[in-house]
Design a protein around this motif. Structure first.
Motif, PDB file in Angstrom:
ATOM      1  N   SER A  14      -2.243  -8.175   8.280  1.00 22.05           N
ATOM      2  CA  SER A  14      -1.489  -7.212   7.476  1.00 22.05           C
ATOM      3  C   SER A  14      -0.858  -6.144   8.356  1.00 22.05           C
ATOM      4  O   SER A  14       0.301  -5.765   8.161  1.00 22.05           O
ATOM      5  N   ALA A  18       3.186  -5.797   8.883  1.00 22.33           N
ATOM      6  CA  ALA A  18       3.806  -4.542   8.445  1.00 22.33           C
ATOM      7  C   ALA A  18       4.508  -3.824   9.590  1.00 22.33           C
ATOM      8  O   ALA A  18       5.539  -3.183   9.385  1.00 22.33           O
ATOM      9  N   ASP A  42       4.092   3.177   6.634  1.00 22.62           N
ATOM     10  CA  ASP A  42       3.558   1.901   7.117  1.00 22.62           C
ATOM     11  C   ASP A  42       2.131   1.691   6.616  1.00 22.62           C
ATOM     12  O   ASP A  42       1.742   0.557   6.300  1.00 22.62           O
ATOM     13  N   ASP A  45       2.235   0.249   3.241  1.00 22.86           N
ATOM     14  CA  ASP A  45       2.599  -1.168   3.329  1.00 22.86           C
ATOM     15  C   ASP A  45       1.394  -1.995   3.766  1.00 22.86           C
ATOM     16  O   ASP A  45       1.104  -3.052   3.195  1.00 22.86           O
ATOM     17  N   ARG A  49      -0.459  -4.927   1.606  1.00 23.08           N
ATOM     18  CA  ARG A  49      -0.607  -6.285   2.136  1.00 23.08           C
ATOM     19  C   ARG A  49      -2.072  -6.727   2.123  1.00 23.08           C
ATOM     20  O   ARG A  49      -2.380  -7.881   1.811  1.00 23.08           O
TER      21      ARG A  49
END
Length: 136
Positions: A14, A18, A42, A45, A49
């Motif tokens: 992940s 990302a 980030d 994100d 994820r």
């Protein structure tokens, strides 16, 4: 997903996806905001994820909650936003890699997340997965 090795891979993948990194750059002791150049957006994100891949939901507020450990803002940092001895003791519990002696009197609250590593996130996701299973 309860297998810790699987969760390690989910977190690592992940982060790599990302941040557009090679998987071998995402090592356990790399700091997210420092070594890997992640920004706050980030982190959102990455957490999304992780949730999508593992079903384990971790919010940004959870990061702060774990880091601060229920200690009030006033006890965690002084009026200049420098982390207190109480705050440093809490940080040492959740970020065992930090050198509290070197950070004493210097670490500002806004910089705490810069100490958060891939391993810290992996541990947090694993703990959240375990607590979710225990509640089920």
């Amino acid at each position: 997903m309860t297998n810790n090795a699987s969760l390690d891979a989910v977190v690592q993948n992940s982060i790599a996806e990302a941040l557009g990194l090679d998987i071998d750059e995402v090592v356990p002791d790399a700091t997210l905001l420092g070594d890997l150049d992640a920004e706050s957006i980030d982190l959102l994100d990455i957490l999304f994820r992780i949730e999508r891949a593992s079903g384990v939901k971790v919010k940004m507020a959870d990061l702060t909650e774990v880091i601060q450990g229920g200690i009030s803002d006033e006890d965690f940092a002084d009026e200049d936003d420098v982390i207190t001895a109480v705050g440093l003791a809490q940080l040492k519990k959740v970020l065992p890699q930090i050198d509290t002696d070197a950070l004493a009197g210097k670490l500002v609250a806004d910089e705490v997340l810069t100490l958060f590593t891939v391993q810290n996130l992996t541990d947090m996701v694993a703990e959240r997965a375990d607590s979710t299973l225990a509640a089920a």
